[in-house]
Enzyme design. Sequence first.
Site, PDB file in Angstrom:
ATOM      1  N   ASP A   1      11.979 -26.532  36.001  1.00  0.00           N
ATOM      2  CA  ASP A   1      12.051 -27.698  35.052  1.00  0.00           C
ATOM      3  C   ASP A   1      13.044 -28.483  35.933  1.00  0.00           C
ATOM      4  O   ASP A   1      14.139 -28.177  36.176  1.00  0.00           O
ATOM      5  CB  ASP A   1      12.536 -27.204  33.893  1.00  0.00           C
ATOM      6  CG  ASP A   1      12.220 -28.292  32.750  1.00  0.00           C
ATOM      7  OD1 ASP A   1      11.360 -28.373  32.035  1.00  0.00           O
ATOM      8  OD2 ASP A   1      12.748 -29.633  32.916  1.00  0.00           O
TER       9      ASP A   1
ATOM     10  N   ASN B   1       2.387 -26.578  34.641  1.00  0.00           N
ATOM     11  CA  ASN B   1       2.523 -27.060  33.271  1.00  0.00           C
ATOM     12  C   ASN B   1       3.284 -28.399  33.197  1.00  0.00           C
ATOM     13  O   ASN B   1       3.149 -29.188  32.216  1.00  0.00           O
ATOM     14  CB  ASN B   1       3.139 -25.914  32.506  1.00  0.00           C
ATOM     15  CG  ASN B   1       3.500 -26.388  30.949  1.00  0.00           C
ATOM     16  OD1 ASN B   1       2.733 -26.944  30.199  1.00  0.00           O
ATOM     17  ND2 ASN B   1       4.896 -27.049  30.738  1.00  0.00           N
TER      18      ASN B   1
ATOM     19  N   TYR C   1      -2.979 -40.608  31.724  1.00  0.00           N
ATOM     20  CA  TYR C   1      -2.931 -39.263  31.508  1.00  0.00           C
ATOM     21  C   TYR C   1      -4.285 -38.621  31.369  1.00  0.00           C
ATOM     22  O   TYR C   1      -4.310 -37.659  31.996  1.00  0.00           O
ATOM     23  CB  TYR C   1      -2.125 -39.080  30.156  1.00  0.00           C
ATOM     24  CG  TYR C   1      -2.166 -37.710  29.574  1.00  0.00           C
ATOM     25  CD1 TYR C   1      -1.012 -36.879  30.036  1.00  0.00           C
ATOM     26  CD2 TYR C   1      -2.817 -37.242  28.335  1.00  0.00           C
ATOM     27  CE1 TYR C   1      -1.020 -35.566  29.552  1.00  0.00           C
ATOM     28  CE2 TYR C   1      -2.695 -36.203  28.056  1.00  0.00           C
ATOM     29  CZ  TYR C   1      -1.742 -35.122  28.568  1.00  0.00           C
ATOM     30  OH  TYR C   1      -1.594 -33.939  28.105  1.00  0.00           O
TER      31      TYR C   1
ATOM     32  N   LYS D   1      -5.315 -35.726  33.864  1.00  0.00           N
ATOM     33  CA  LYS D   1      -6.077 -34.333  33.223  1.00  0.00           C
ATOM     34  C   LYS D   1      -7.476 -33.970  33.659  1.00  0.00           C
ATOM     35  O   LYS D   1      -7.750 -32.839  33.858  1.00  0.00           O
ATOM     36  CB  LYS D   1      -5.918 -34.374  31.691  1.00  0.00           C
ATOM     37  CG  LYS D   1      -4.204 -34.243  31.387  1.00  0.00           C
ATOM     38  CD  LYS D   1      -3.297 -33.002  32.021  1.00  0.00           C
ATOM     39  CE  LYS D   1      -2.095 -32.864  31.219  1.00  0.00           C
ATOM     40  NZ  LYS D   1      -1.354 -31.850  32.044  1.00  0.00           N
TER      41      LYS D   1
END
Length: 302
Positions: free
Chosen positions: A36, A99, A170, A174
């Site tokens: 992260d 992710n 987005y 995706k």
Amino acid sequence: MICRDRVVVVTGAGRGLGRAHALEFARQGARVVVNDLGVSRDGAPEPGGGPAAEVVREIEALGGRAVASGHDVADERGARELIATALEEFGRLDALVNNAGFLRDRMLVNLGLDDWEAVLRVHLTGHFLPLRAAGAHWRAEAKAGRAVDARIVNTSSGAGLLGSVGQGNYAAAKAGIVGLTLVAAAELAPYGVTVNAIAPAARTRMTEEVFAATMAPPEPGAFDAMAPENVSPLVVWLGSADSRGVTGRVFEADGGRLCLMDGFRHGPAIDKGARWDPAAVGPAVRDLIARAPDPEPVYGAR
């Protein structure tokens, strides 16, 4: 303990879905690289940072093993070093969960190029580069005669599958992840690697405003259908040895619901056997549409 002794990299694992995945992998016996950058909801640097280290402490408190990573997954060197971290710290790599992501929502006519490129960079490039680095490692292992039983789990979205008003950047990223998943599943299969994607729905920093406006919070003690932890069992199973043979699939996951998505496939067709006259195309297309199911609505459309 379905992932006992497996080594897993989870990107964007400091909060939300990624944190839930990392913790569940640890509960199931995996050693985890918790990646992260520690940025805000829109990808801006966040004062203090450090969410990956906090998740590592949580895993260690459970009796598990983990290491924090602050590598930028959308940077070539960062992606390579992320995969190298797993190999250096734990001696192997068995699963990669892509992710990481953030939002910069705008209607298309107001969507700036910077916001378009930033979202595609972190979501789509940020999937491609770690996938490529991990895939290259597993290919080398297979070619050296060492057995590979590896997993990649990518994170798409309902926005990528059906579209979402105000999220052109987005949704495009995706949707691209789905295409990348299908290609990677085919290309990496000979080396013992499966590649699947999920389209989750959960309450995270990216979605909390939407859910706060549209859903009442759960009653105390009631099942929280939007908790990110509900998605993790599917991700962990897809990262386990038990999922061998399941590849090139896209799953929706929310609450207690799992759905195998049925994506683009050939529908009704008309073959004239010759070039079409433009005036004849209209009736033919209307006939095809009449024989096909209606498309599912775009999220947010009226």
